[in-house]
Design a protein around this motif. Structure first.
Motif, short mmCIF file in Angstrom:
data_model
loop_
_atom_site.label_atom_id
_atom_site.label_comp_id
_atom_site.label_asym_id
_atom_site.label_seq_id
_atom_site.Cartn_x
_atom_site.Cartn_y
_atom_site.Cartn_z
N TYR A 46 46.55 32.69 51.15
CA TYR A 46 45.52 33.66 50.76
C TYR A 46 44.12 33.20 51.14
O TYR A 46 43.25 34.01 51.46
CB TYR A 46 45.55 33.88 49.24
N MET A 50 40.76 34.63 54.04
CA MET A 50 39.45 35.07 53.57
C MET A 50 38.34 34.58 54.50
O MET A 50 37.43 35.32 54.87
CB MET A 50 39.18 34.56 52.15
N GLN A 190 37.13 29.90 47.95
CA GLN A 190 37.17 31.29 48.38
C GLN A 190 35.90 31.66 49.15
O GLN A 190 34.79 31.24 48.79
CB GLN A 190 37.32 32.20 47.16
N GLY A 192 34.18 34.30 49.26
CA GLY A 192 33.16 34.98 48.49
C GLY A 192 32.31 34.06 47.64
O GLY A 192 31.24 34.46 47.15
N ARG A 243 40.38 42.32 40.88
CA ARG A 243 39.86 41.64 42.07
C ARG A 243 38.47 41.12 41.77
O ARG A 243 37.49 41.87 41.67
CB ARG A 243 39.82 42.58 43.28
N ASP A 244 38.37 39.82 41.61
CA ASP A 244 37.09 39.13 41.41
C ASP A 244 37.31 37.65 41.68
O ASP A 244 38.31 37.29 42.31
CB ASP A 244 36.53 39.40 40.00
N ALA A 245 36.41 36.80 41.24
CA ALA A 245 36.53 35.37 41.53
C ALA A 245 37.74 34.74 40.85
O ALA A 245 38.24 33.69 41.30
CB ALA A 245 35.26 34.64 41.10
N SER A 248 42.15 37.06 43.04
CA SER A 248 41.79 37.48 44.41
C SER A 248 42.88 37.28 45.43
O SER A 248 42.67 37.55 46.61
CB SER A 248 40.55 36.68 44.86
N SER A 269 37.18 44.28 37.61
CA SER A 269 36.95 42.85 37.38
C SER A 269 37.23 42.49 35.93
O SER A 269 36.49 42.91 35.04
CB SER A 269 35.52 42.48 37.73
N GLY A 287 45.16 33.88 41.54
CA GLY A 287 43.76 33.49 41.73
C GLY A 287 43.45 32.21 40.99
O GLY A 287 44.28 31.29 40.92
#
Length: 439
Positions: A46, A50, A190, A192, A243-245, A248, A269, A287
């Protein structure tokens, strides 16, 4: 469907050689030159995709002859080649590691392997390593190699001189801070979370340009048949996806399949939203909930909303990190305990080492869902699983828990391998397990 495009499998003798950053930097280098670059990742990963998406500006899909299937590997690459100027595939682990390995995928697609070899502390032995990679499997073409982390121009010359006939040095990359990205226990940080990722990638691309790596690899011709569209078994079903930190780990192929089956996808989130969107089903993917335990625990409004969804018997799929969030308590690496959703009894606790790793599948009457497991936490629960995955390779098989619409496991599934089973989960229908996979 047929297309010809410059393509290469970026691989290495083993993990830690720098192939992920070299692949990303190559993608950014050619993107900055005005080319359309499509990048793929071999195996269940994953985090690398990214970064590769940020580098190329294009979607990145996983390719794995067993998990995604050989036909899908051919189709995705051939489809990308229709309008791409360059196709890159980042390998996993070492070139010949695993079954199927990166070498197996390269041979299947007719793509040459381009090994990245960490040359620190190495001179003439570099040639021996390159020769070994090139001769180990006569069916796999290896015509060029990349030297990484060289100490000087003279060092690069020594490496070039060490290579046997038939193998050339595409480029020698000097040691440079631009060629690194922070990592943590599951892999790279990640994309992001790195506010300066674009600047890092541009700097890395410049390092490669100066090392003479701005040329295109040889062209290959790819052919495939387009797949039949999946049955629209989720027509009108609303699925809300975390879907957030903290959550993900989402395969693009999984999201595509849900949409093609007619589902209406929305995202939310668990960290910052106070409620759920209007939805029929929830998906809590994997995640890093262990890094955000305090924030998840503090969001009592979201916890109440998800608990209400579950109490109503609505479908909820919880994968790995999602499973962790469904327990009563999560104990992080510091030993601090955080209140979780409490949808299943017990707790999860971060361990000091990897607890599970490997390719696995769940075989049901509705289909065989293929995927993998990879986690650093331990689960302690009073629930009995309804099934266990089948281990293809690696560690122990994973339990699968089902209760009142909740399906929870450490197992990460690749949805296109079993569309009917995936549709059943999100419609809240029972998983009909075959006899040999009962717990």
């Amino acid at each position: 469907m047929k297309a010809t495009v410059p393509a290469a499998m970026i691989t290495a003798p083993g993990s830690g050689q720098g192939k992920s950053m070299v692949t990303a930097a190559l993608a950014r280098l050619h993107r900055n030159a005005g080319r359309k670059v499509r990048v793929f990742k071999h195996g269940p990963d994953y985090l690398d995709p990214m970064v590769l998406e940020a580098a190329s500006g294009q979607p990145v899909y996983q390719l794995h002859p067993w998990m995604t299937g050989e036909d899908e590997c051919r189709w995705r690459l051939t489809e990308a080649a229709q309008d791409a100027d360059l196709v890159l595939v980042e390998g996993s682990m070492g070139l010949f590691d695993g079954d199927p390995s990166s070498a197996d995928l390269a041979k299947l697609m007719g793509i040459p392997a381009l090994p990245v070899i960490d040359a620190r502390g190495m001179a003439q032995t570099f040639g021996a390593v390159a020769l070994g990679l090139a001769s180990f499997d006569p069916e796999l073409p290896v015509h060029q190699v990349i030297a990484n982390r060289i100490g000087s121009a003279r060092h690069g010359d020594m490496l070039r001189e060490s290579l046997p006939d038939g193998i050339s040095l595409l480029g020698a990359i000097p040691r440079n801070e631009a060629m690194s990205i922070p990592d943590r226990h599951l892999g790279l940080v990640q994309a992001g979370e790195l506010g300066d990722l674009d600047q890092r990638l541009d700097a890395a691309a410049e390092v490669l340009a100066e090392a003479g790596l701005d040329g295109l690899p040889q062209e290959v011709t790819l052919t495939a048949e387009a797949p039949k569209p999946p049955p629209r078994l989720l027509e009108g079903v609303r699925i809300a996806i975390a879907r957030d930190a903290a959550f993900s780990f989402l395969y693009r192929g999984n999201l595509d399949l849900l949409a093609l089956m007619g589902a209406d996808l929305t995202f939310f989130s668990p960290l910052t939203d106070s409620g759920l969107p209007e939805t029929d089903a929830l998906w809590l993917p994997g995640g890093y909930p262990e890094l955000h335990g305090a924030a998840l625990a503090a969001n009592t409004a979201m916890r109440a909303a998800i608990r209400q969804h579950h109490a109503a018997g609505k479908p909820l799929l919880a994968e790995c990190g999602g499973l962790m969030a469904c327990t009563e308590n999560l104990v992080d690496k510091k030993g601090d305990s955080h209140t979780m959703l409490g949808l299943m009894p017990g707790r999860v606790e971060m361990a000091g080492k990897l607890q599970a790793l490997g390719l696995q599948s769940l075989t049901t009457v509705q289909g065989e869902l293929r995927g993998h497991t990879y986690h650093h936490s331990r689960l302690d629960t009073g629930w009995s699983p309804v099934a266990r995955t089948r281990k293809l390779a690696g560690t122990e098989a994973e339990p699968v828990f089902c209760h009142n619409g909740l399906v929870a496991s450490y197992f990460h599934g690749y949805f296109p391998s079993a569309p009917e089973l995936v549709a059943a989960i999100f419609r809240g229908e029972p998983i009909r397990v075959k006899e040999n996979q009962h717990a």
